[in-house]
Design an enzyme around this catalytic site. Structure first.
Site, PDB file in Angstrom:
ATOM      1  N   ARG A 153      28.721  79.444  30.364  1.00 52.87           N
ATOM      2  CA  ARG A 153      28.773  80.781  29.737  1.00 52.87           C
ATOM      3  C   ARG A 153      29.598  81.780  30.553  1.00 52.87           C
ATOM      4  O   ARG A 153      29.420  82.987  30.470  1.00 52.87           O
ATOM      5  CB  ARG A 153      27.370  81.347  29.500  1.00 52.87           C
ATOM      6  CG  ARG A 153      26.580  80.525  28.522  1.00 52.87           C
ATOM      7  CD  ARG A 153      25.497  81.331  27.831  1.00 52.87           C
ATOM      8  NE  ARG A 153      24.843  80.494  26.861  1.00 52.87           N
ATOM      9  CZ  ARG A 153      23.824  79.700  27.125  1.00 52.87           C
ATOM     10  NH1 ARG A 153      23.331  79.645  28.343  1.00 52.87           N
ATOM     11  NH2 ARG A 153      23.296  78.961  26.183  1.00 52.87           N
ATOM     12  N   LYS A 194      42.777  88.285  27.059  1.00 55.29           N
ATOM     13  CA  LYS A 194      42.804  87.392  25.890  1.00 55.29           C
ATOM     14  C   LYS A 194      42.988  85.969  26.397  1.00 55.29           C
ATOM     15  O   LYS A 194      43.999  85.654  27.036  1.00 55.29           O
ATOM     16  CB  LYS A 194      43.962  87.752  24.962  1.00 55.29           C
ATOM     17  CG  LYS A 194      43.646  88.905  24.034  1.00 55.29           C
ATOM     18  CD  LYS A 194      44.723  89.058  22.982  1.00 55.29           C
ATOM     19  CE  LYS A 194      44.444  90.246  22.081  1.00 55.29           C
ATOM     20  NZ  LYS A 194      45.534  90.507  21.140  1.00 55.29           N
ATOM     21  N   GLU A 242      59.151  89.605  26.143  1.00 57.66           N
ATOM     22  CA  GLU A 242      57.978  90.488  26.254  1.00 57.66           C
ATOM     23  C   GLU A 242      58.350  91.781  26.985  1.00 57.66           C
ATOM     24  O   GLU A 242      57.835  92.858  26.665  1.00 57.66           O
ATOM     25  CB  GLU A 242      56.810  89.796  26.977  1.00 57.66           C
ATOM     26  CG  GLU A 242      56.292  88.502  26.312  1.00 57.66           C
ATOM     27  CD  GLU A 242      55.367  88.722  25.120  1.00 57.66           C
ATOM     28  OE1 GLU A 242      55.278  89.865  24.619  1.00 57.66           O
ATOM     29  OE2 GLU A 242      54.747  87.743  24.667  1.00 57.66           O
ATOM     30  N   LYS A 250      50.684  97.559  30.017  1.00 58.33           N
ATOM     31  CA  LYS A 250      49.626  96.742  29.396  1.00 58.33           C
ATOM     32  C   LYS A 250      48.248  97.201  29.886  1.00 58.33           C
ATOM     33  O   LYS A 250      47.302  97.309  29.103  1.00 58.33           O
ATOM     34  CB  LYS A 250      49.842  95.253  29.678  1.00 58.33           C
ATOM     35  CG  LYS A 250      48.759  94.419  28.999  1.00 58.33           C
ATOM     36  CD  LYS A 250      49.195  93.114  28.446  1.00 58.33           C
ATOM     37  CE  LYS A 250      48.075  92.463  27.652  1.00 58.33           C
ATOM     38  NZ  LYS A 250      48.320  91.094  27.284  1.00 58.33           N
ATOM     39  N   GLU A 290      40.716  95.462  21.100  1.00 57.20           N
ATOM     40  CA  GLU A 290      41.522  95.617  19.890  1.00 57.20           C
ATOM     41  C   GLU A 290      40.709  96.132  18.706  1.00 57.20           C
ATOM     42  O   GLU A 290      40.856  95.671  17.579  1.00 57.20           O
ATOM     43  CB  GLU A 290      42.151  94.252  19.545  1.00 57.20           C
ATOM     44  CG  GLU A 290      43.525  94.355  18.923  1.00 57.20           C
ATOM     45  CD  GLU A 290      44.286  93.038  18.978  1.00 57.20           C
ATOM     46  OE1 GLU A 290      44.845  92.733  20.043  1.00 57.20           O
ATOM     47  OE2 GLU A 290      44.282  92.328  17.974  1.00 57.20           O
ATOM     48  N   HIS A 342      54.927  89.574  16.959  1.00 55.59           N
ATOM     49  CA  HIS A 342      54.089  88.373  17.072  1.00 55.59           C
ATOM     50  C   HIS A 342      53.603  87.848  15.726  1.00 55.59           C
ATOM     51  O   HIS A 342      53.259  86.684  15.613  1.00 55.59           O
ATOM     52  CB  HIS A 342      52.890  88.652  17.972  1.00 55.59           C
ATOM     53  CG  HIS A 342      53.243  88.750  19.436  1.00 55.59           C
ATOM     54  ND1 HIS A 342      54.203  89.607  19.912  1.00 55.59           N
ATOM     55  CD2 HIS A 342      52.776  88.077  20.526  1.00 55.59           C
ATOM     56  CE1 HIS A 342      54.300  89.468  21.236  1.00 55.59           C
ATOM     57  NE2 HIS A 342      53.444  88.543  21.627  1.00 55.59           N
ATOM     58  N   HIS A 402      54.259  84.110  15.727  1.00 57.57           N
ATOM     59  CA  HIS A 402      53.199  83.097  15.766  1.00 57.57           C
ATOM     60  C   HIS A 402      53.323  82.129  14.591  1.00 57.57           C
ATOM     61  O   HIS A 402      53.098  80.924  14.740  1.00 57.57           O
ATOM     62  CB  HIS A 402      51.824  83.770  15.736  1.00 57.57           C
ATOM     63  CG  HIS A 402      51.425  84.368  17.064  1.00 57.57           C
ATOM     64  ND1 HIS A 402      50.327  85.177  17.208  1.00 57.57           N
ATOM     65  CD2 HIS A 402      51.974  84.278  18.296  1.00 57.57           C
ATOM     66  CE1 HIS A 402      50.204  85.555  18.478  1.00 57.57           C
ATOM     67  NE2 HIS A 402      51.207  85.026  19.157  1.00 57.57           N
ATOM     68  N   HIS A 451      57.551  80.657  23.202  1.00 59.96           N
ATOM     69  CA  HIS A 451      56.857  81.831  22.669  1.00 59.96           C
ATOM     70  C   HIS A 451      57.796  83.054  22.611  1.00 59.96           C
ATOM     71  O   HIS A 451      57.890  83.734  21.581  1.00 59.96           O
ATOM     72  CB  HIS A 451      55.636  82.135  23.545  1.00 59.96           C
ATOM     73  CG  HIS A 451      54.869  83.347  23.118  1.00 59.96           C
ATOM     74  ND1 HIS A 451      54.153  83.399  21.940  1.00 59.96           N
ATOM     75  CD2 HIS A 451      54.724  84.570  23.705  1.00 59.96           C
ATOM     76  CE1 HIS A 451      53.593  84.591  21.838  1.00 59.96           C
ATOM     77  NE2 HIS A 451      53.924  85.317  22.887  1.00 59.96           N
TER      78      HIS A 451
END
Ligand code: NAD
Ligand code: GLY
Length: 365
Positions: free
Chosen positions: A125, A147, A189, A230, A240, A252, A256, A269
């Site tokens: 956990r 993330k 980026e 960021k 978010e 994105h 994506h 990416h």
């Protein structure tokens, strides 16, 4: 060394830019006091090639700080950022006898960080996570903000969690061994930050990216500047939920979809989001949200950085549209895109499918 700290409600952590891998052990001892104890054991998750470059340096540093360490590997490539790899890494955690006083060190690019981060978030956990990013992309983006997660064949980054690291340790020297193609990948980026928040950064990039795509930068200031942007965004909208963090997803939505449709192997990416940013720029121009000349600045800078602005070959429109609807920004079945209004400012806007289709058509070869 430049130290940045996001201001988060329940957890904050140091983002160290320009520190040295050989001091990682000391850094853990110095900075992770908020966990009440220094981890006594670490599992270093990386690729074999990165271990060959930096493994012994890190191992020595951790051993010196009395942190018992072992390695866990998985192969390179986005196509390994999946649940199969996660399962393999859980086994490695068991074999290494990790407990809640242990930590996971993600040593590598965004694929390592996202995957190892998800394992750290879920094993027992949650055990402490330390990001040691070694790509430009990971230093400016993926190691910051919590993330973590993996891809499904059906949708990119669709399994995951918000799980903040305990420490981010960016040694800029590691960029010296990074292949040029990966530097370009990270520049996508960096350019994104210019468009969404920092017109001065964008102008600086325009001046500095020479016509032949030579990326001659003082990466220390670029990485620190992007990391700060960021950190500021996630400080205001950690999970978010307030509409702000979504701006980090400029380019994105379609990017994506392109990665998923091509099986996570045809585009890096950064390449996919470069194309995605061009499509978003086109849609914004159609909406008359920004001018043709600003849109031209965007595609010009991406091209100069050696990034693609169109697809290599046509992809089925219907499939891409289906994938757009799996984007996490979709709300009540409405497509939502991050669209620029000027260099340095973006908004999130609901768009009709017909316009999304035109956006896709605009990036066809
Ligand atoms: P990557 O992790 O695949 O790394 C690219 C390649 O560079 C790999 O082959 C790796 O072995 C190699 N490499 C890494 N460091 C090196 C070094 N110092 N020297 C030599 N080779 C090195 O790719 P990436 O671009 O770093 O990350 C892309 C991933 O990041 C994607 O999965 C994307 O979805 C994710 N991402 C996540 C977030 C987030 O907020 N979590 C944000 C942006 C991107
Ligand atoms: N890369 C998008 C985010 O971190 O929110």
């Amino acid at each position: 060394m430049i130290l940045i700290r996001p201001r988060l409600k329940n957890s904050s952590y140091p983002i160290c830019v320009g520190c040295s891998l050989k001091d990682l052990g000391k850094g853990i001892q110095k900075f992770i006091f908020h966990l009440n104890r220094t981890p006594n054991k670490a599992l270093l998750v990386t690729h074999p090639s990165i271990k060959n470059l930096y493994g012994s340096l890190i191992m020595k540093s951790l051993t010196h700080s009395k942190i018992k360490s072992s390695f866990a590997f998985f192969p390179e490539g986005e196509e390994y950022k999946n649940l199969k790899t996660v399962q393999l890494l859980y086994k490695k955690c068991i074999e290494a006898k990790l407990d809640r006083t242990s930590c996971i060190v993600a040593l590598g690019g965004g694929v390592i960080g996202d995957t190892a981060g998800f394992v750290a978030a879920t094993y027992l956990r949650g055990i402490p996570l330390i990001h040691v990013p070694t790509t430009l992309l990971a230093m400016v983006d993926s190691s910051i903000g919590g993330k973590v997660g993996v891809d499904l064949a059906e949708a990119k980054n669709s399994i995951g969690a918000f799980y903040q690291p305990a420490l981010v340790w960016s040694d800029l020297e590691t960029l010296k061994t990074l292949p040029k193609a990966e530097l370009k990948n990270g520049m996508a980026e960096v350019i994104k930050y210019g468009v969404i928040k920092d017109p001065k950064l964008f102008e600086q990039l325009e001046k500095r990216i020479s016509k032949n795509g030579q990326l001659t930068f003082n990466f220390s200031s670029i990485v620190a500047r992007c990391a700060k942007i960021k950190a500021d965004v996630i400080s205001q909208d950690e999970k978010e939920t307030k509409g702000l963090r979504e701006i980090l997803n400029f380019g994105h939505t379609l990017g994506h979809a392109i990665e998923t449709e091509t099986g996570y192997s045809a585009y890096k990416h950064g390449e996919a989001i470069s194309i995605g940013m061009c499509a978003a720029g086109f849609i914004a121009e159609k909406f008359r949200m920004w001018s043709a000349s600003e849109n031209l600045r965007l595609s010009r800078i991406l091209k100069s950085a050696g990034l693609p602005i169109r697809l290599k070959k046509t992809l089925p429109l219907k499939n891409l549209l289906t994938l757009l609807f799996r984007d996490k920004k979709v709300l009540s079945e409405d497509l939502r895109f991050v669209l620029p209004t000027q260099i340095g400012k973006v908004v999130v806007k609901k768009i009709p499918s017909a316009l999304a289709l035109q956006g896709i058509q605009s990036i066809e070869p």
